[in-house]
Design a protein around this motif. Structure first.
Motif, short mmCIF file in Angstrom:
data_model
loop_
_atom_site.label_atom_id
_atom_site.label_comp_id
_atom_site.label_asym_id
_atom_site.label_seq_id
_atom_site.Cartn_x
_atom_site.Cartn_y
_atom_site.Cartn_z
N ASP A 131 14.57 43.01 81.72
CA ASP A 131 13.57 42.71 82.74
C ASP A 131 13.00 41.30 82.59
O ASP A 131 12.42 40.76 83.53
CB ASP A 131 12.37 43.67 82.64
N MET A 132 13.10 40.75 81.39
CA MET A 132 12.30 39.57 81.07
C MET A 132 13.09 38.27 80.95
O MET A 132 12.51 37.21 80.81
CB MET A 132 11.57 39.81 79.73
N VAL A 133 14.44 38.37 80.99
CA VAL A 133 15.23 37.19 80.60
C VAL A 133 15.66 36.33 81.78
O VAL A 133 16.41 35.36 81.62
CB VAL A 133 16.47 37.59 79.76
N GLY A 134 15.23 36.65 82.98
CA GLY A 134 15.53 35.79 84.12
C GLY A 134 16.89 36.05 84.75
O GLY A 134 17.51 35.15 85.30
N ILE A 135 17.34 37.30 84.67
CA ILE A 135 18.62 37.70 85.28
C ILE A 135 18.55 37.48 86.79
O ILE A 135 17.53 37.77 87.40
CB ILE A 135 18.86 39.21 85.02
#
Ligand SMILES: Cc1cc2nc3c(=O)[nH]c(=O)nc-3n(C[C@H](O)[C@H](O)[C@H](O)COP(=O)(O)OP(=O)(O)OC[C@H]3O[C@@H](n4cnc5c(N)ncnc54)[C@H](O)[C@@H]3O)c2cc1C
Length: 470
Positions: free
Chosen positions: A91-95
């Motif tokens: 959710d947090m890695v900028g996918i």
């Protein structure tokens, strides 16, 4: 001219709900003098209730946002339900073009653990965020906090020697000094009477007025400058997100599907069984994060067709199957068209009211549908269940839960975020934001555990900052 009145404190905390209480919890055993400004009274009043009405457009209307944003001591904690789950690394890695969180999942996990007792869980809960990302489906339960945490008793704050609580103090906006680097004053109102107090340079301000309230304050027009104080980025109010929710169908399932979760060996006291698609598949299939929970259906008479399906599969698989309802809680993409703006009209406390746009997009909806269908296939292939998918419910009845997020997001650069990684508004040395308005993305789960985790992290940061600066 009257001398300027000052709010003389080391930290000024605005709001008294979960975000603010988590910060104060970290500062309570220090010598720091904390002034708490709460817009509501100890109990709800008609005046306070009138302050949260907005012009709502899109999928959330009829006072939906306002109904989730109580102006009272303890805020929405007085009425929240008590479900939550942590975000995952994915959710947090900028996918897929989504904004990246400025902190890592490992750092956030530490604060999830430390704030677990607020959610009624033990900090020793193992492995909150890591799992086998190559799996197609992962059992990822929600905690159910029963009873939910409610900050209804003001004694929690008033008995602390270093805390001064002032209720019925609605913050309207901030003023900045000439250098533009410090907040030097607060406009506020008491019973609708507008007042001003100065703020010293080394006083830190923590704005925790709720997912909408934080942006509302930072959007109020300034008297002597074009840009509202706090909206130097131009991003305040943009990319409003919540969580689309909808029942997706029903199914006869093997009870082992809803037995104690195996993933991550979680030791939740009370949980709601739910499944998500593993991170690798989500990436490959271009899905947003969606979770489908299963609840034992209320006893009812089965239709002849349903009874025949149950009998057929129980015989074929040689096991008993139970009827469950399937319910999706899902991610909403950050989209600048979903936003809040202020309008000319002011509320009784002197703040310009809000116009709120929030519309689910095709990817939000298709991710629910695809996840529900994939789970149905997965259960069938593995002889674990046979389910229906309710197309009409998914595409016509999706509504949601007003978890306003993303409209003062934090990030790694002032070019694309309102706050830095410590939740400090980039332009100001002494203004911090607290709550889900910081979330650059929302994952699928109800946000309060994340709000508490970030609040504790911010409280700890302030404690360290004061200790370093003496
Ligand atoms: C019915 C309901 C059920 C919910 N269920 C869940 C759930 O199951 N799981 C979950 O994770 N979340 C749930 N939520 C959402 C949850 O309650 C919020 O995420 C959480 O309370 C947010 O905490 P907060 O401190 O950021 O803001 P809030 O609770 O909104 O508090 C904001 C505080 O700021 C004060 N304030 C606002 N504006 C001003 C101002 N201008 N000046 C001074 N003070 C101000 C308010 O009075 C209040 O004290 C639910 C909410 C509702 C309403």
């Amino acid at each position: 001219m009257d001398p300027v009145k000052f709010f003389d404190a080391d930290v000024i905390v605005i709001g008294t709900s979960i975000a603010s209480q988590s910060v104060i919890g970290q500062l309570r055993n220090t010598n720091l003098r904390i002034l708490v400004l709460e817009g509501g009274d100890y109990e709800r009043t008609d005046f306070a209730d009138s302050l949260t009405f907005s012009d709502e457009r899109g999928h959330y209307v009829n006072h939906h946002w306002g109904g989730h944003w109580s102006r009272v001591y303890g805020g929405a904690s007085r009425i929240w339900n008590g479900f939550s789950a942590p975000l995952e690394k994915w959710d947090m890695v900028g996918i897929d073009g989504r904004p990246k969180w400025p902190i890592s999942i490992d750092e956030l996990e530490k604060w999830y653990r430390l704030s677990a007792p607020l959610m009624g869980e033990d900090p020793s809960i193992a492995n909150l965020v890591k799992y086998d990302t190559a799996k197609l489906f992962v059992d990822r339960p929600y905690i159910i906090m029963d009873p939910p945490l409610s900050y209804s008793d003001p004694k929690l704050l008033t008995k602390l020697k270093n805390v001064e609580l002032r209720v019925k103090h609605n913050v309207i906006k901030f003023t900045a000094d000439e250098s533009g680097a410090h907040i030097n004053g607060i406009w506020y109102s008491v019973d609708g009477k507008v007042q001003f107090a100065g703020v010293k340079k080394n006083t830190k301000i923590v704005l925790g007025a709720g997912g909408l309230g934080n942006a509302q304050v930072l959007l109020q027009p300034a008297e002597n400058r074009q840009v509202p104080v706090g909206n130097e980025s131009g991003l305040v109010g943009k990319t409003l997100m919540a969580h689309p929710h909808v029942p997706t169908g029903e199914g006869f399932v093997d009870p082992k599907v809803v037995a104690k979760p195996t993933w991550a060996q979680v030791k939740y006291r009370k949980w709601l069984p739910a499944y998500i698609v593993g991170a690798d598949y989500k990436t490959k299939l271009n899905l947003l994060n969606a979770s489908i929970s299963l609840t034992l259906a209320a006893v009812r008479e089965l239709s002849p067709n349903e009874a025949a399906v149950q009998e057929f599969y129980e015989k074929k698989w040689g096991k008993k199957l139970e009827l469950h309802t399937f319910y999706a809680r899902t991610e909403q993409l950050p989209n600048p068209d979903n936003r809040i703006e202020i309008v000319a009209e002011k509320n009784g406390a002197g703040l310009h009211k809000l116009k709120i746009y929030c519309v689910f997009g095709a990817r939000d909806m298709m991710s629910i549908d695809t996840t529900a269908r994939m789970l149905a296939d997965h259960l069938l292939k593995n002889k674990l269940g046979v389910t229906t998918i309710d197309n009409e419910s998914i595409f016509l009845n999706t509504w949601g839960w007003a978890h306003p997020s993303g409209i003062t997001r934090f990030g790694s650069s002032p070019k694309d975020s309102v706050c830095d990684s410590n939740a400090r508004v980039w332009a100001y040395q002494n203004l911090y934001i607290n709550g889900s308005s910081l979330f650059p993305t929302v994952g699928y789960a109800n946000p309060t555990w994340g709000i508490a985790a970030l609040g504790m992290r911010l409280g700890d940061h302030l404690k360290q900052t004061f200790a370093k600066n003496g």
